[in-house]
Design an enzyme around this catalytic site. Structure first.
Site, PDB file in Angstrom:
ATOM      1  N   HIS A  60     -69.680  49.563 -49.410  1.00 36.83           N
ATOM      2  CA  HIS A  60     -69.695  49.577 -50.763  1.00 36.83           C
ATOM      3  C   HIS A  60     -68.253  50.149 -51.116  1.00 36.83           C
ATOM      4  O   HIS A  60     -68.075  51.313 -51.690  1.00 36.83           O
ATOM      5  CB  HIS A  60     -70.554  50.112 -51.387  1.00 36.83           C
ATOM      6  CG  HIS A  60     -70.838  49.964 -52.744  1.00 36.83           C
ATOM      7  ND1 HIS A  60     -72.012  49.056 -53.382  1.00 36.83           N
ATOM      8  CD2 HIS A  60     -70.518  50.417 -53.913  1.00 36.83           C
ATOM      9  CE1 HIS A  60     -71.740  48.948 -54.593  1.00 36.83           C
ATOM     10  NE2 HIS A  60     -70.898  50.006 -55.026  1.00 36.83           N
ATOM     11  N   HIS A  62     -64.525  49.655 -54.063  1.00 33.59           N
ATOM     12  CA  HIS A  62     -63.962  49.056 -55.062  1.00 33.59           C
ATOM     13  C   HIS A  62     -62.520  48.795 -54.619  1.00 33.59           C
ATOM     14  O   HIS A  62     -61.583  49.546 -55.512  1.00 33.59           O
ATOM     15  CB  HIS A  62     -64.304  49.499 -56.581  1.00 33.59           C
ATOM     16  CG  HIS A  62     -65.450  49.545 -56.793  1.00 33.59           C
ATOM     17  ND1 HIS A  62     -66.321  48.505 -57.478  1.00 33.59           N
ATOM     18  CD2 HIS A  62     -66.635  50.445 -56.437  1.00 33.59           C
ATOM     19  CE1 HIS A  62     -67.560  49.019 -57.613  1.00 33.59           C
ATOM     20  NE2 HIS A  62     -67.915  49.944 -57.277  1.00 33.59           N
ATOM     21  N   THR A  98     -68.805  47.361 -62.890  1.00 30.99           N
ATOM     22  CA  THR A  98     -69.224  47.013 -64.245  1.00 30.99           C
ATOM     23  C   THR A  98     -68.281  46.061 -64.863  1.00 30.99           C
ATOM     24  O   THR A  98     -68.595  45.080 -65.349  1.00 30.99           O
ATOM     25  CB  THR A  98     -68.900  48.383 -64.746  1.00 30.99           C
ATOM     26  OG1 THR A  98     -69.595  49.376 -64.138  1.00 30.99           O
ATOM     27  CG2 THR A  98     -69.591  48.548 -66.533  1.00 30.99           C
ATOM     28  N   TYR A 129     -71.392  43.324 -61.288  1.00 30.61           N
ATOM     29  CA  TYR A 129     -72.679  44.148 -61.820  1.00 30.61           C
ATOM     30  C   TYR A 129     -73.789  42.815 -62.375  1.00 30.61           C
ATOM     31  O   TYR A 129     -74.873  42.866 -62.522  1.00 30.61           O
ATOM     32  CB  TYR A 129     -72.545  44.959 -63.028  1.00 30.61           C
ATOM     33  CG  TYR A 129     -72.456  46.343 -62.745  1.00 30.61           C
ATOM     34  CD1 TYR A 129     -72.822  47.242 -63.656  1.00 30.61           C
ATOM     35  CD2 TYR A 129     -72.005  46.951 -61.558  1.00 30.61           C
ATOM     36  CE1 TYR A 129     -72.817  48.595 -63.630  1.00 30.61           C
ATOM     37  CE2 TYR A 129     -71.940  48.363 -61.475  1.00 30.61           C
ATOM     38  CZ  TYR A 129     -72.425  49.255 -62.212  1.00 30.61           C
ATOM     39  OH  TYR A 129     -72.367  50.605 -62.204  1.00 30.61           O
ATOM     40  N   HIS A 194     -76.831  47.527 -57.093  1.00 30.07           N
ATOM     41  CA  HIS A 194     -76.596  48.792 -57.690  1.00 30.07           C
ATOM     42  C   HIS A 194     -77.702  49.223 -58.482  1.00 30.07           C
ATOM     43  O   HIS A 194     -78.583  48.468 -59.397  1.00 30.07           O
ATOM     44  CB  HIS A 194     -75.635  48.347 -58.766  1.00 30.07           C
ATOM     45  CG  HIS A 194     -75.393  49.632 -59.920  1.00 30.07           C
ATOM     46  ND1 HIS A 194     -74.444  50.623 -59.615  1.00 30.07           N
ATOM     47  CD2 HIS A 194     -76.286  49.656 -60.935  1.00 30.07           C
ATOM     48  CE1 HIS A 194     -74.671  51.227 -60.846  1.00 30.07           C
ATOM     49  NE2 HIS A 194     -75.488  50.934 -61.550  1.00 30.07           N
ATOM     50  N   ASP A 281     -68.428  54.115 -52.386  1.00 24.20           N
ATOM     51  CA  ASP A 281     -68.376  54.012 -53.714  1.00 24.20           C
ATOM     52  C   ASP A 281     -66.939  53.999 -54.208  1.00 24.20           C
ATOM     53  O   ASP A 281     -66.383  54.412 -54.980  1.00 24.20           O
ATOM     54  CB  ASP A 281     -69.272  54.587 -54.748  1.00 24.20           C
ATOM     55  CG  ASP A 281     -69.416  53.666 -56.062  1.00 24.20           C
ATOM     56  OD1 ASP A 281     -69.863  54.263 -56.974  1.00 24.20           O
ATOM     57  OD2 ASP A 281     -68.859  52.363 -56.002  1.00 24.20           O
ATOM     58  N   SER A 285     -65.788  54.009 -60.248  1.00 23.86           N
ATOM     59  CA  SER A 285     -65.839  55.099 -61.223  1.00 23.86           C
ATOM     60  C   SER A 285     -67.003  55.783 -60.998  1.00 23.86           C
ATOM     61  O   SER A 285     -68.182  55.147 -60.662  1.00 23.86           O
ATOM     62  CB  SER A 285     -65.774  54.817 -62.639  1.00 23.86           C
ATOM     63  OG  SER A 285     -66.789  53.798 -62.805  1.00 23.86           O
TER      64      SER A 285
HETATM   65  C1  FWO Z   1     -71.844  54.442 -59.940  1.00 23.55           C
HETATM   66  C2  FWO Z   1     -69.237  51.684 -59.791  1.00 23.55           C
HETATM   67  C3  FWO Z   1     -72.242  54.300 -61.429  1.00 23.55           C
HETATM   68  C4  FWO Z   1     -67.509  50.964 -61.309  1.00 23.55           C
HETATM   69  O1  FWO Z   1     -73.418  54.212 -61.579  1.00 23.55           O
HETATM   70  O2  FWO Z   1     -71.404  51.549 -59.997  1.00 23.55           O
HETATM   71  O3  FWO Z   1     -71.118  54.011 -62.065  1.00 23.55           O
HETATM   72  O4  FWO Z   1     -67.507  49.663 -61.591  1.00 23.55           O
HETATM   73  O5  FWO Z   1     -66.199  51.183 -60.893  1.00 23.55           O
HETATM   74  N1  FWO Z   1     -70.464  53.589 -59.616  1.00 23.55           N
HETATM   75  N2  FWO Z   1     -69.514  51.655 -62.153  1.00 23.55           N
HETATM   76  C5  FWO Z   1     -71.679  55.830 -59.631  1.00 23.55           C
HETATM   77  C6  FWO Z   1     -72.720  56.500 -59.424  1.00 23.55           C
HETATM   78  C7  FWO Z   1     -73.563  56.163 -58.239  1.00 23.55           C
HETATM   79  C8  FWO Z   1     -72.402  58.191 -59.316  1.00 23.55           C
HETATM   80  C9  FWO Z   1     -70.539  52.411 -59.762  1.00 23.55           C
HETATM   81  C10 FWO Z   1     -68.461  51.640 -61.186  1.00 23.55           C
HETATM   82 ZN    ZN Z   2     -72.644  50.760 -58.470  1.00 24.53          ZN
END
Ligand code: FWO
Ligand code: ZN
Length: 384
Positions: A60, A62, A98, A129, A194, A281, A285
Site C-alpha cells: 500500500h 502512494h 483520497t 477511495y 481503507h 502508506d 498523507s
Molecule cells: C490514511 C492516504 C488516512 C492519501 O486516513 O488513506 O488518510 O490519499 O494520500 N492515509 N488519504 C492515514 C491514516 C492511516 C493515518 C490515507 C491519504
Molecule cells: Zn488509506
C-alpha cells in the site's frame, strides 16, 4: 550474473540455519549447506555474521503521491526510488487515495513501470477511495484480466468521512468483479479497503461475507491499527479467517500504543501470525481532523517505516520468523505473488542481508545489488 551469498544465517522466513545461496540472473537457484562455483563470472558475497531474509513487500504505497486533504498545497510528492532501497522494499503495490481526480491510473501505471526499470517489482490497484471506482478499461474485471500490473482494487474507503459513502451493493459488486477477475487472470483480485475512523468499521464486509458466497479472504482491510476500537474489532475479523493490514507510518500525533509492531505483537499472541501484514502508506498523507472534521494538519507516510516497525517488533521480543511473515510471506500469499516472499529455489532473488543489530546491510532485488554494506549503490534516475 551469478552470485553466491556464502555462509549466511537464513530466515526464509523460517529459520534454515547457515546456508549458501546461489543466485543466477534474477532467480534463487539453490539454498544449500555449501555451494562452490569457480570462475570470474561468479561474484561471492560474504554472508558471515549476517542474516538473510526475503525482500520486503509493501502492499500500500502512494507511488505517485497522494494527499490534498488540506487543499492543493498539501498534495504529497511522488516516491523516490532510493527510499525503497533504504527500507528493504523489493516489491511494492501502488495505489491512489483520497484524490482520484488529479491523480490518475495512467500516471500510476507509468510510475510502476519506472520503478520496475529502476530495479524493484511493482504492481498496482485499480481504483481510489471512491465508488464507482476509476478503472483503465471501464471495468474492474477487464482491468484485472487485461492489464498485467493490476492485481486488485484499492484503496476503497469505507467508514470514513472522506469516502464516497458506498452502499453494500456497490461494494459487493466490486468484490465480485475483483474475485472473478482474479480467478480468470490467476491473480489475487484483492479488494484493499481503507478503514477510516468511523463507527461502522468492518460492518459492510461482515454483511457481504454473510449474505454472499464471497470469502472474507477477498478483502485486505488496511489502517486497522488507526484506533483502539478498530484494532480490537480486527481480532474478531481475523477469527473469521480474514486478513488485516497494519499501517507502519505514524503521524506526529498518533498514539504510542497503536504502533504497528504493538498491533502485530497483540495478534501474534492471539495466534493470528498468518492473518496479518504491514504496509507503509508511503507518500500518502496522514491528515489530522478535529472533532468537527476540520483539517488541522498532515504528515507524509514513509516506505522505510515497514523496516522500522519490523525491527522494533523483533527488538521487543516478537520472534523474527513470525515478524518477517507480516512483511514478506503473508503479503506474497494474500496478493498471490507466487515468486515473492520466500528465500527458496525458483523464487525471485529478492534478498536482504541484515547485521545482528537488524540494521540493513545489503539489498538485492531481482538478483541486482541495490545496497552494499549499508550504502545505496543504485539510486533513482534523477537522484543525485
Ligand atoms: C490514511 C492516504 C488516512 C492519501 O486516513 O488513506 O488518510 O490519499 O494520500 N492515509 N488519504 C492515514 C491514516 C492511516 C493515518 C490515507 C491519504
Ligand atoms: Zn488509506
Amino acid at each position: 550474473m551469478i552470485k553466491i551469498i556464502k555462509n549466511v544465517e537464513v530466515f526464509s522466513p523460517q529459520p534454515l540455519g547457515r546456508k549458501d545461496i546461489l543466485i543466477a540472473i534474477d532467480k534463487i537457484v539453490a539454498v544449500e549447506d555449501s555451494i562452490t562455483l569457480n570462475g570470474s563470472h561468479v561474484q561471492l558475497i560474504d554472508g558471515s555474521g549476517k542474516i538473510a531474509v526475503p525482500g520486503f513487500i509493501d502492499s500500500h504505497v502512494h507511488i505517485i503521491g497522494g494527499g490534498g486533504e488540506g487543499g492543493f498545497k498539501t498534495r504529497t510528492p511522488e516516491l523516490v526510488f532510493s527510499d525503497l532501497v533504504k527500507g528493504g522494499v523489493t516489491t511494492v503495490i501502488g495505489c491512489l487515495g483520497t484524490d482520484g481526480v488529479t491523480r490518475n491510473l495512467n500516471s500510476l501505471y507509468a510510475k510502476a513501470k519506472a520503478l520496475d526499470e529502476e530495479g524493484v517489482t511493482c504492481y498496482i490497484y485499480s481504483g481510489s477511495y471512491r465508488v464507482p471506482i476509476v478503472t483503465f478499461t471501464g471495468s474492474l474485471l477487464q482491468d484485472l484480466i487485461l492489464i498485467d500490473k493490476v492485481i486488485g482494487a484499492g484503496e476503497i474507503a469505507i467508514s470514513d468521512h472522506r469516502s464516497s459513502q458506498p452502499t453494500v451493493e456497490e461494494l459487493k459488486r466490486i468484490a465480485a468483479d475483483a474475485r472473478v477477475g482474479g480467478i480468470l487472470s490467476g491473480k489475487a483480485g484483492i479488494v484493499n479497503l481503507h478503514l477510516g475512523d468511523g463507527e461502522m468499521m468492518l460492518n459492510m464486509v461482515y454483511e457481504i461475507v454473510s449474505k454472499t458466497e464471497i470469502p472474507v479472504t477477498q478483502f485486505l482491510p488496511t489502517h486497522i491499527n488507526r484506533n483502539e476500537r478498530l484494532l480490537h474489532e480486527g481480532l474478531n475479523y481475523v477469527k473469521m479467517g480474514g486478513f488485516v493490514d497494519f499501517t507502519t507510518s505514524t503521524d506526529s500525533l498518533s498514539k504510542e500504543d497503536l504502533q504497528a509492531w504493538k498491533a502485530l505483537k497483540l495478534y501474534i499472541e492471539n495466534g493470528f501470525e498468518d492473518n496479518v501484514t504491514f504496509s507503509s502508506d508511503g507518500q500518502g498523507s496522514l491528515p489530522r481532523f478535529n472533532e468537527k472534521k476540520e483539517f488541522v494538519g498532515l504528515d507524509i507516510g514513509k516506505v522505510t517505516c515497514n523496516y522500522e516497525q519490523f525491527r522494533l517488533a523483533v527488538k521487543n521480543g516478537v520472534a523474527i520468523e513470525k515478524t518477517l511473515k507480516a512483511v514478506t510471506y503473508n503479503p506474497a500469499k494474500i496478493l498471490k505473488l507466487q515468486n515473492k516472499g520466500t528465500i527458496a529455489q525458483g523464487k525471485d532473488a529478492d534478498i536482504l542481508l541484515l547485521d545482528h543489530d537488524l540494521a540493513l546491510v545489503d539489498v538485492i532485488a531481482k538478483g541486482k545489488v541495490l545496497m552494499a554494506n549499508h550504502e545505496v549503490i543504485v539510486k533513482g534516475t534523477f537522484e543525485l
